[in-house]
Motif scaffolding. Sequence first.
Motif, short mmCIF file in Angstrom:
data_model
loop_
_atom_site.label_atom_id
_atom_site.label_comp_id
_atom_site.label_asym_id
_atom_site.label_seq_id
_atom_site.Cartn_x
_atom_site.Cartn_y
_atom_site.Cartn_z
N GLN A 60 0.84 -1.21 0.00
CA GLN A 60 0.00 0.00 0.00
C GLN A 60 0.87 1.25 0.00
O GLN A 60 0.64 2.18 -0.77
CB GLN A 60 -0.92 -0.01 1.22
N GLY A 68 0.84 7.26 -6.41
CA GLY A 68 -0.50 7.48 -5.88
C GLY A 68 -0.66 8.67 -4.97
O GLY A 68 -1.65 8.78 -4.27
N ASP A 120 -5.27 13.55 -11.52
CA ASP A 120 -5.95 12.50 -12.28
C ASP A 120 -4.99 11.37 -12.68
O ASP A 120 -5.37 10.21 -12.71
CB ASP A 120 -6.61 13.07 -13.54
N GLN A 123 -4.61 9.06 -9.69
CA GLN A 123 -5.84 8.55 -9.07
C GLN A 123 -5.88 7.03 -8.98
O GLN A 123 -6.23 6.47 -7.95
CB GLN A 123 -7.06 9.07 -9.84
N HIS A 124 -5.53 6.34 -10.05
CA HIS A 124 -5.65 4.88 -10.04
C HIS A 124 -4.67 4.22 -9.07
O HIS A 124 -5.04 3.28 -8.36
CB HIS A 124 -5.48 4.32 -11.45
N SER A 126 -3.52 5.64 -6.41
CA SER A 126 -4.04 6.01 -5.12
C SER A 126 -5.20 5.10 -4.72
O SER A 126 -5.28 4.61 -3.58
CB SER A 126 -4.50 7.47 -5.13
N GLU A 127 -6.08 4.82 -5.66
CA GLU A 127 -7.21 3.94 -5.40
C GLU A 127 -6.76 2.50 -5.17
O GLU A 127 -7.32 1.78 -4.35
CB GLU A 127 -8.24 4.04 -6.51
N ALA A 128 -5.73 2.06 -5.89
CA ALA A 128 -5.20 0.72 -5.67
C ALA A 128 -4.63 0.62 -4.25
O ALA A 128 -4.85 -0.38 -3.55
CB ALA A 128 -4.11 0.39 -6.70
N SER A 129 -3.92 1.66 -3.83
CA SER A 129 -3.37 1.70 -2.48
C SER A 129 -4.49 1.65 -1.45
O SER A 129 -4.44 0.87 -0.49
CB SER A 129 -2.53 2.96 -2.30
N ALA A 130 -5.50 2.47 -1.64
CA ALA A 130 -6.63 2.52 -0.70
C ALA A 130 -7.41 1.21 -0.68
O ALA A 130 -7.91 0.79 0.37
CB ALA A 130 -7.54 3.68 -1.04
N ALA A 131 -7.53 0.56 -1.83
CA ALA A 131 -8.31 -0.68 -1.91
C ALA A 131 -7.71 -1.79 -1.04
O ALA A 131 -8.42 -2.65 -0.53
CB ALA A 131 -8.39 -1.16 -3.35
N THR A 135 -10.02 1.41 2.42
CA THR A 135 -10.38 2.80 2.74
C THR A 135 -10.70 3.57 1.49
O THR A 135 -10.41 3.20 0.41
CB THR A 135 -9.22 3.51 3.47
#
Length: 135
Positions: A60, A68, A120, A123-124, A126-131, A135
């Motif tokens: 993460q 991210g 932007d 974003q992906h 960052s979302e992979a990290s959060a997933a 969170t």
Amino acid sequence: MAGRDPHSNPVHTAGNAVPPLDTDLAGALDDLAGVHAGIDLIRDGISLLALDRHTTDSTQTLLAALAGSAGADVVTAVGHLVARLANADLNPALHGLPLDVQKTAQRHGEQAAFHLADPDLHQHASEASAAITGT
């Protein structure tokens, strides 16, 4: 756990081994070989990151640190480096170029840094990290 074979841990099975580099990543790294000692260090770092065993926590963190977290990640740092290298005031190698060429290179370097810092773009990752933590 006295007497237990430490090699019998099911986590350390052939199916749980870190796989070798895929052809896309290996090819990209090969294409960068010998450009500059700094690029070779980056190649080594990417290879280490790809082949090292990670925890979910470190994965993460790495996703965020690599791409991210716009403004505080490797992609943003590369953008700033591109802008620096393209700026004759910061890169003496460009001093001998005509002024209009210097300004064009600087403008494109600044645009690269701007686009590589665009939230932007990050974003992906960052979302992979959060997933990973939900969170």
